[in-house]
Design a protein around this motif. Structure first.
Motif, PDB file in Angstrom:
ATOM      1  N   TRP A 126      -0.925   7.091  -2.270  1.00  0.00           N
ATOM      2  CA  TRP A 126      -2.276   5.665  -2.836  1.00  0.00           C
ATOM      3  C   TRP A 126      -1.509   5.022  -2.897  1.00  0.00           C
ATOM      4  CZ3 TRP A 126      -2.426   9.711  -5.709  1.00  0.00           C
ATOM      5  CH2 TRP A 126      -2.527   9.644  -7.040  1.00  0.00           C
ATOM      6  N   THR A 127      -0.709   4.238  -4.065  1.00  0.00           N
ATOM      7  CA  THR A 127      -0.218   3.824  -4.593  1.00  0.00           C
ATOM      8  C   THR A 127       0.834   3.012  -2.948  1.00  0.00           C
ATOM      9  OG1 THR A 127      -0.424   3.946  -6.616  1.00  0.00           O
ATOM     10  CG2 THR A 127       1.650   2.096  -5.972  1.00  0.00           C
ATOM     11  N   GLN A 128       1.534   4.051  -2.623  1.00  0.00           N
ATOM     12  CA  GLN A 128       2.426   3.600  -1.050  1.00  0.00           C
ATOM     13  C   GLN A 128       1.478   2.816  -0.033  1.00  0.00           C
ATOM     14  OE1 GLN A 128       5.420   7.070  -0.130  1.00  0.00           O
ATOM     15  NE2 GLN A 128       4.658   8.289  -1.372  1.00  0.00           N
ATOM     16  N   ALA A 129       0.513   3.636   0.072  1.00  0.00           N
ATOM     17  CA  ALA A 129      -0.121   2.929   1.110  1.00  0.00           C
ATOM     18  C   ALA A 129      -0.668   1.733   0.461  1.00  0.00           C
ATOM     19  CB  ALA A 129      -2.057   3.655   1.079  1.00  0.00           C
ATOM     20  N   LEU A 130      -0.876   1.217  -0.629  1.00  0.00           N
ATOM     21  CA  LEU A 130      -2.008  -0.300  -1.034  1.00  0.00           C
ATOM     22  C   LEU A 130       0.299  -0.876  -0.915  1.00  0.00           C
ATOM     23  CD1 LEU A 130      -3.863  -1.969  -2.510  1.00  0.00           C
ATOM     24  CD2 LEU A 130      -2.718  -1.296  -4.245  1.00  0.00           C
ATOM     25  N   CYS A 134      -1.623  -1.460   3.659  1.00  0.00           N
ATOM     26  CA  CYS A 134      -2.535  -1.342   5.128  1.00  0.00           C
ATOM     27  C   CYS A 134      -3.968  -1.302   4.582  1.00  0.00           C
ATOM     28  CB  CYS A 134      -2.494   0.446   4.360  1.00  0.00           C
ATOM     29  SG  CYS A 134      -0.796   1.675   4.845  1.00  0.00           S
ATOM     30  N   LYS A 135      -4.291  -1.131   5.905  1.00  0.00           N
ATOM     31  CA  LYS A 135      -5.632  -1.388   5.487  1.00  0.00           C
ATOM     32  C   LYS A 135      -6.516  -0.757   5.280  1.00  0.00           C
ATOM     33  CE  LYS A 135      -4.740  -6.113   6.167  1.00  0.00           C
ATOM     34  NZ  LYS A 135      -4.857  -6.731   5.383  1.00  0.00           N
ATOM     35  N   VAL A 136      -6.739   0.899   5.781  1.00  0.00           N
ATOM     36  CA  VAL A 136      -6.976   1.660   6.094  1.00  0.00           C
ATOM     37  C   VAL A 136      -5.921   2.849   5.230  1.00  0.00           C
ATOM     38  CG1 VAL A 136      -8.119   3.429   6.767  1.00  0.00           C
ATOM     39  CG2 VAL A 136      -8.402   1.424   7.782  1.00  0.00           C
ATOM     40  N   ALA A 137      -7.037   3.753   4.849  1.00  0.00           N
ATOM     41  CA  ALA A 137      -6.615   4.327   3.480  1.00  0.00           C
ATOM     42  C   ALA A 137      -6.631   5.833   3.804  1.00  0.00           C
ATOM     43  CB  ALA A 137      -6.124   4.611   2.579  1.00  0.00           C
ATOM     44  N   GLY A 138      -6.723   6.473   3.225  1.00  0.00           N
ATOM     45  CA  GLY A 138      -7.902   8.068   3.091  1.00  0.00           C
ATOM     46  C   GLY A 138      -6.931   9.200   2.595  1.00  0.00           C
ATOM     47  N   VAL A 139      -8.125  10.653   3.296  1.00  0.00           N
ATOM     48  CA  VAL A 139      -7.352  12.153   3.033  1.00  0.00           C
ATOM     49  C   VAL A 139      -7.227  12.867   3.942  1.00  0.00           C
ATOM     50  CG1 VAL A 139      -9.622  12.667   2.735  1.00  0.00           C
ATOM     51  CG2 VAL A 139      -8.710  13.709   0.948  1.00  0.00           C
ATOM     52  N   THR A 140      -6.332  13.874   3.995  1.00  0.00           N
ATOM     53  CA  THR A 140      -6.028  14.832   5.064  1.00  0.00           C
ATOM     54  C   THR A 140      -6.131  16.037   4.182  1.00  0.00           C
ATOM     55  OG1 THR A 140      -4.451  13.125   6.073  1.00  0.00           O
ATOM     56  CG2 THR A 140      -4.425  15.843   6.547  1.00  0.00           C
ATOM     57  N   VAL A 141      -7.017  16.956   4.405  1.00  0.00           N
ATOM     58  CA  VAL A 141      -6.928  18.608   4.303  1.00  0.00           C
ATOM     59  C   VAL A 141      -6.318  19.616   5.783  1.00  0.00           C
ATOM     60  CG1 VAL A 141      -8.006  20.596   3.738  1.00  0.00           C
ATOM     61  CG2 VAL A 141      -9.110  18.603   3.129  1.00  0.00           C
ATOM     62  N   HIS A 142      -4.832  20.201   4.958  1.00  0.00           N
ATOM     63  CA  HIS A 142      -4.097  20.722   6.418  1.00  0.00           C
ATOM     64  C   HIS A 142      -4.283  22.093   6.113  1.00  0.00           C
ATOM     65  CE1 HIS A 142      -0.257  19.795   4.164  1.00  0.00           C
ATOM     66  NE2 HIS A 142      -0.812  19.147   3.183  1.00  0.00           N
ATOM     67  N   GLU A 168      -5.704   2.372  -8.566  1.00  0.00           N
ATOM     68  CA  GLU A 168      -7.013   3.157  -8.977  1.00  0.00           C
ATOM     69  C   GLU A 168      -7.993   3.069  -9.027  1.00  0.00           C
ATOM     70  OE1 GLU A 168      -4.763   1.067 -11.395  1.00  0.00           O
ATOM     71  OE2 GLU A 168      -3.707   2.097 -12.116  1.00  0.00           O
ATOM     72  N   THR A 169      -8.201   1.433  -8.422  1.00  0.00           N
ATOM     73  CA  THR A 169      -9.400   1.603  -7.455  1.00  0.00           C
ATOM     74  C   THR A 169      -9.214   2.442  -6.200  1.00  0.00           C
ATOM     75  OG1 THR A 169      -9.237  -0.299  -6.999  1.00  0.00           O
ATOM     76  CG2 THR A 169     -10.127  -0.382  -8.507  1.00  0.00           C
ATOM     77  N   LEU A 170      -8.362   2.145  -5.459  1.00  0.00           N
ATOM     78  CA  LEU A 170      -8.274   3.145  -3.875  1.00  0.00           C
ATOM     79  C   LEU A 170      -8.167   4.779  -4.721  1.00  0.00           C
ATOM     80  CD1 LEU A 170      -7.803   2.958  -1.541  1.00  0.00           C
ATOM     81  CD2 LEU A 170      -5.923   2.479  -2.055  1.00  0.00           C
ATOM     82  N   HIS A 171      -7.427   5.064  -5.151  1.00  0.00           N
ATOM     83  CA  HIS A 171      -7.810   6.117  -5.441  1.00  0.00           C
ATOM     84  C   HIS A 171      -8.771   7.069  -5.872  1.00  0.00           C
ATOM     85  CE1 HIS A 171      -6.084   9.999  -7.834  1.00  0.00           C
ATOM     86  NE2 HIS A 171      -6.073  10.446  -6.367  1.00  0.00           N
ATOM     87  N   ALA A 172      -9.481   6.286  -6.686  1.00  0.00           N
ATOM     88  CA  ALA A 172     -11.274   6.815  -6.602  1.00  0.00           C
ATOM     89  C   ALA A 172     -12.333   6.323  -5.682  1.00  0.00           C
ATOM     90  CB  ALA A 172     -11.247   5.439  -8.154  1.00  0.00           C
ATOM     91  N   ARG A 173     -11.053   5.290  -4.582  1.00  0.00           N
ATOM     92  CA  ARG A 173     -12.662   5.728  -3.388  1.00  0.00           C
ATOM     93  C   ARG A 173     -11.873   7.357  -2.288  1.00  0.00           C
ATOM     94  NH1 ARG A 173     -10.387   0.993  -1.481  1.00  0.00           N
ATOM     95  NH2 ARG A 173     -12.244  -0.213  -2.689  1.00  0.00           N
ATOM     96  N   ILE A 174     -10.854   6.756  -2.654  1.00  0.00           N
ATOM     97  CA  ILE A 174      -9.980   8.392  -2.128  1.00  0.00           C
ATOM     98  C   ILE A 174     -10.352   9.781  -2.042  1.00  0.00           C
ATOM     99  CG2 ILE A 174      -8.108   9.902  -0.866  1.00  0.00           C
ATOM    100  CD1 ILE A 174      -6.716   6.956  -1.152  1.00  0.00           C
ATOM    101  N   GLN A 175     -10.539   9.573  -3.016  1.00  0.00           N
ATOM    102  CA  GLN A 175     -11.660  10.814  -4.600  1.00  0.00           C
ATOM    103  C   GLN A 175     -13.049  11.227  -3.756  1.00  0.00           C
ATOM    104  OE1 GLN A 175      -9.906  11.744  -7.667  1.00  0.00           O
ATOM    105  NE2 GLN A 175      -9.148  13.461  -7.051  1.00  0.00           N
TER     106      GLN A 175
END
Ligand code: GRF
Length: 204
Positions: A126-130, A134-142, A168-175
């Motif tokens: 998430w820090t890398q995305a920030l 990036c304007k969009v981040a997210g999560v993947t289950v694989h 922190e805020t981005l990770h919280a939104r992803i979680q």
């Protein structure tokens, strides 16, 4: 439908395991958790497991720090098999999984990664995305293969990156999305809806 018998491996807080427990207890996921194993003795995930009456144990993975290999891997496979596990869930397990464990549970090891793979595999994605802008981040289950965060994708969910986000805020939104994505992927698996064709996971 095939009820899943899960073995959860984790290293940290265990909020993803909690989302799976909650889905099971709410009757929206046909599964049980046979065992929780953590490579960190005081990881909160163990506390959470015990609170729900799930066998929860520390797995000493020494001497390696970043992978599960050798005697610890053998012990892990033995414990999971003896507990009746048919599906292994990596819920914040901070180690590389080696081919032996994958061979013991073919196409039955799932991981959650806090990025829209194949962007930003590895740690602190998430820090890398920030930092990348990036304007969009997210999560993947694989499904897990022998690479790092590289197996066939089952579910992805996107979140916006906001102007004033911090890691922190981005990770919280992803979680928040993680906690929906993992039960969703497991629900698809339990309903026998998934087939793997090369890199593509087809959903019936
Ligand atoms: C999550 O961000 C997950 O995507 C990553 O590790 C973190 C684990 O969080 N693989 P938790 O222990 O489930 O709260």
């Amino acid at each position: 439908m095939s009820k899943l018998h899960l073995g959860v491996l984790g290293s940290g807080a265990g909020s993803n395991m909690q989302s799976i427990v909650d889905a099971i207890e709410a009757g929206t996921l046909d599964a049980d958790i046979k065992i929780v194993l953590a490579d960190v003795a005081d990881a909160k995930i163990l506390e959470r497991g015990k609170k729900h009456g799930i066998r929860s144990e520390y797995l000493d993975c020494a001497p390696w720090k970043t992978k599960l290999e050798g005697p610890a891997e053998d012990r892990c496979i033995e414990i999971l098999k003896a507990a009746g596990v048919d599906t292994v869930v990596l819920a914040g397990f901070m180690r590389i999984i080696k081919p032996k464990l994958l061979a013991a549970f073919p196409n039955r090891v799932l991981n959650i990664h806090p990025a829209l793979l194949p962007a930003f595999p590895g740690v602190h994605s998430w820090t890398q995305a920030l930092d990348y802008g990036c304007k969009v981040a997210g999560v993947t289950v694989h499904f897990v293969d022998s690479g790092t965060d590289s197996g066939p994708i089952i579910v992805q969910k996107a979140v916006p990156v906001l102007e004033d986000d911090t890691p922190e805020t981005l990770h919280a939104r992803i979680q928040v999305q993680e906690h929906l994505a993992f039960p969703e992927a497991l629900r698809l698996l339990a309903s026998d809806s998934l087939t793997i064709e090369g890199r593509r996971v087809r959903i019936k």
